[in-house]
Design an enzyme around this catalytic site. Sequence first.
Site, mmCIF file in Angstrom:
data_model
loop_
_atom_site.group_PDB
_atom_site.id
_atom_site.type_symbol
_atom_site.label_atom_id
_atom_site.label_comp_id
_atom_site.label_asym_id
_atom_site.label_seq_id
_atom_site.Cartn_x
_atom_site.Cartn_y
_atom_site.Cartn_z
ATOM 1 N N ARG A 16 0.861 -1.132 -0.024
ATOM 2 C CA ARG A 16 0.422 -0.122 -0.365
ATOM 3 C C ARG A 16 0.379 1.670 0.157
ATOM 4 N NH1 ARG A 16 -4.399 -0.205 5.204
ATOM 5 N NH2 ARG A 16 -2.363 -1.044 5.738
ATOM 6 N N LYS A 120 -19.819 4.008 -6.857
ATOM 7 C CA LYS A 120 -19.120 3.178 -7.497
ATOM 8 C C LYS A 120 -19.041 2.810 -8.603
ATOM 9 C CE LYS A 120 -21.333 -0.962 -5.731
ATOM 10 N NZ LYS A 120 -20.653 -1.332 -5.865
ATOM 11 N N CYS A 524 -8.152 1.349 0.659
ATOM 12 C CA CYS A 524 -8.052 -0.076 0.455
ATOM 13 C C CYS A 524 -9.367 -0.586 1.325
ATOM 14 C CB CYS A 524 -7.012 0.082 0.654
ATOM 15 S SG CYS A 524 -5.929 0.562 -0.253
ATOM 16 N N CYS A 651 -26.944 1.570 3.751
ATOM 17 C CA CYS A 651 -26.301 2.675 4.103
ATOM 18 C C CYS A 651 -26.444 3.441 2.381
ATOM 19 C CB CYS A 651 -25.396 3.182 4.693
ATOM 20 S SG CYS A 651 -24.465 1.692 5.183
ATOM 21 N N HIS A 702 -21.159 11.288 7.966
ATOM 22 C CA HIS A 702 -19.493 11.677 7.246
ATOM 23 C C HIS A 702 -19.302 12.834 7.319
ATOM 24 C CE1 HIS A 702 -22.554 8.672 5.248
ATOM 25 N NE2 HIS A 702 -20.900 8.057 5.237
HETATM 26 N N1 GLN Z 1 -23.861 -0.784 12.425
HETATM 27 C C1 GLN Z 1 -22.243 -0.559 11.681
HETATM 28 C C2 GLN Z 1 -21.561 0.388 12.390
HETATM 29 O O1 GLN Z 1 -22.678 0.991 12.756
HETATM 30 C C3 GLN Z 1 -23.037 -0.504 10.550
HETATM 31 C C4 GLN Z 1 -22.410 0.479 9.926
HETATM 32 C C5 GLN Z 1 -22.770 0.740 8.221
HETATM 33 O O2 GLN Z 1 -23.989 0.542 7.622
HETATM 34 N N2 GLN Z 1 -21.425 0.773 7.135
HETATM 35 O O3 GLN Z 1 -20.886 0.738 12.706
HETATM 36 ZN ZN ZN Z 2 -24.581 2.030 7.209
#
Ligand code: GLN
Ligand code: ZN
Length: 763
Positions: A16, A120, A524, A651, A702
Site C-alpha cells: 500500500r 461505484k 483500501c 446506508c 460523514h
Molecule cells: N452497525 C454498523 C455501525 O454502526 C453499521 C455500519 C454500516 O452500515 N456501514 O458501524
Molecule cells: Zn450504514
Amino acid sequence: MTKIHNLGFPRIGAKRELKFALEFYWKGESSRDDLKALGQQLRQRHWQLQTELDLVPVGDFAFYDQVLDMSFTLGNLPERVQDFHGDALDNYFRVARGRSAQSTSDTQCCGGVAAGEMTKWFDTNYHYIVPEFTAATEFKLDASRLLEQLAEAEAQGVTAKPVIIGPVTYLWLGKAKDDSNKLALLPKLLPVYAELLETLAAQGVEWVQIDEPILVTELDAGWQNAFNTAYQYLQDGRVKLLLATYFGQLAENRSLAANLPVAGLHVDAVNGRNDVLLLLGMLPEQMILSLGVINGRNIWKTDLNTVLNWVEPIAQQLGERLWLAPSCSLLHVPVDLDSEQKLDAEIKSWLAFAKQKLGELQVLATALNRGRDAVKAELDANRAAIEARRHSSRVNNPAVKAALAKIDAKLGQRQSPYAQRALKQAALLKLPKFPTTTIGSFPQTSEIRLARSQFKSGKLDAAGYKAAMQAEIARCVSEQETLGLDVFVHGEAERNDMVEYFGEQLDGYAFSQSGWVQSYGSRCVKPPILFGDISRPRPMTVEWISYAQSLTDKPMKGMLTGPVTILNWSFVRDDQPRSVTCKQLALAIREEVLDLEKAGVKVIQIDEAALREGLPLRKSQWQAYLDWAVESFRITANGVADETQIHTHMCYSEFNDIIAAIADMDADAITIETSRSDMELLDAFEHFNYPNGIGPGVYDIHSPNIPSEQHIVALMHKAAERVPTEQLWVNPDCGLKTRQWAEVIPALTNMVAAAKTLRASLG
Ligand code: GLN
Ligand code: ZN
C-alpha cells in the site's frame, strides 16, 4: 502465436505504498516531487512484473482514480476548479477530495471546494469520481500524463498499450448537472478522442485499449447508436483500437460490438463465456478476439487444464487473431500472494493474486504456442491444486450441506404479521413515539485501537483486552443514559470491521495479511476469503451484548452483520452459486440471532449495508438476486418470537427501485441514510405503502458538522409528510465510529431534544 496482454495492474502497491505516500502528501509531510517519484517507482515495478506480456498496459496507473484521470485528459474539469493556478496534480486532488495538500501555498486549495461525487464502478467495490457535464461543456486535450508514462515505459523497454476509457462509456459514467442530454456532447467529444489517438500514434503506439464496459449493460437505442457514431468517427486513425468490455455478457449487444469498426475486441470469457462461441460466427475476418480467461475479480487459481480444453479449438480456428488476458483490469485483486507469510499453506496453494494471475496467463500462452508438454510441470501442479481444493475436507462440511437441504419456506417466516408483532413489542418495550436510537458503532478512539494492536502483538493478554473493551462499552452505555436515548447500542468497540469481525469467528473463512484492494483514492479494503462451507462454532456476540445489557434497564440492541453484506464484502468461493453461499451464511447468523434472543436481548439489528451493491448489472437479473438475498435475510432474522424486535440498517441506499424487496424482508424497523438527500430518498416511501418502522437518518455522520435541533425537527417534518408518524424512528444516518466523542455528544443531544419537540408537536 497467441499473444497475451493485461488490461490494468493494481496501482496501490504490494505494501500500500501509494496510500501512505498520498496521505503523507495531503498532510503536508512530503513534497509533490516525492509523491510523483513514488508514482514513477510503482509504475516501473509493476511493468517489471509484466515484462513477459506481449502488450503491457500504460496509463492504468492513477494517483486517485482512472476516471478522474480521463476527465483531466479530456480537459473536462468542473467549473469550480477551472481558475486554479497551481500544479495540475493539486487541482486533481481538489476535484477528488475537495482539497489538495496542506502545504500547498495556494490558499485556494485549502479553503476547499466541493469534492466530485463518487460512485461505484459497475458492480465492483471500487468507487470513481463522476465526470460532470452541462450542455455547455467543452473538451480540450491534455495528453501530458499519458505521454509521460509512455516515455517512461519506452525507457524501460516494455511494449506499451495505452489504456483509456472510451467516449461512450465516459459520457455514460458522468452526470449532467443541468439535466441536459449527455449524449448531445458526443460530437464535441469525438474530435478530442481523435486528437488523442493521433498523438499516441505519433509516439509510435500500435495498439490502444479503449474500455467500453457499458456494452455489458442494457442499452437503449440512443446509446447503441452512439457506439456506431463514435467508432465510425475514430476508425480512420493510425492506431489500432482494442475495444475492451468486461464484467459480464455482451448478450443483446453482441452483434453491435462485433460490428464496430475496430481492430480488436476484448470480452470477459469468465462471466461472458456464453458470448464467445456466438461471437466467433460474427466477427469480421481481420478482427482480433481477446479472451479474458483469467478471473480478474477473484483470488482463486484458474483451472488451467480446463481453460485449455476450451480454448484450444478456438485457437485453431483463430490462429494469430486470438489473444488472451485476464477478464478485466487486475485492479480488483491484491498484488502478490508471495507476500503472505501467515496464510495457511493449504489455502494459499489454492490462490492467485495479480502477479500469480499473470503467471497463469503465461502458462496458457506457452501451452497454446508450444504445446502442453512445454509446461507440463506447471499444468500438473495446477491440476493437483485444483483437485485438492475440490476435495478438501476444509471446504466441504456435510453437516452444513444437510442443513441447507432442509431449508423450507417456514424458516424465513415470522410467527405473526407485523401489525400483531408491533402490539406485542410495544407492550414489552414501552417506547415513546419517535423513539431514538443509533446505528451501532460509537467513536473508535485511539485507546481502542491501541488496545487492539497490543492484543494482536501479544503485549496485552486476553483478559486485559476484554477489560479494556468492557470499559469502552460501559462508557458508551453511560453516555447514552446521560443523552436519554431510548434504544441503546453497545458501541462495537471490539470490532475492527463489520464483516471481518464475523468472518474471523466463522469456520470457512481465511484472512490475508496484505490482500488489500483499492476502494477509492487512498482507501483500501482487505476482503476476507470465504473458501469453504460456513458454520458457526460458538456464539460470536452474546457475551458482549449481555454485558452491555447488564449495565442498563434500557433495551440494548444486539448488533449483527447480515448474510448478504458479509457475502458482498468478501472474496467468495467460485465453486458454488453465490446464493448457496449466502444461505449458508444466513443459517450461521440465524443461530447467533436465536442465541441473542435466548440471552434476553429484545431488539436485534441485522445490518445489510451492502444489499443494494449486489444488484446485477442487468436489470433483467435483479429479481433473481433480490429473491435469494431477501430469502437469506429472512432466514437469518425471522426465527424469533413476535416480541423480539428485528431492525435492519442500510446506508447509501436508493430504494425506489427495490422497495418491494425491502418490505419483503419484513424487519420490524429499518434505519437508512437520508439526511444528505434532504429526505428525498423517502420519496420511495410516499408511493409505496411501507408497512413497518422506518428511521430516516437525520445526522450526516460523514461530516464533522453538528446538526441543530431545528434542522433535525425540520427533516423529520419532511419525513412525516411521507410516512405515518407512528412508524417513524429518530436516528443518525449510519454508525458513529469515524466521528469524535466531542462531535457525537452535541449532535445526539440535539437529536434527543428534537425527538421531544416532535412528540409535543406531532405526537
Ligand atoms: N452497525 C454498523 C455501525 O454502526 C453499521 C455500519 C454500516 O452500515 N456501514 O458501524
Ligand atoms: Zn450504514
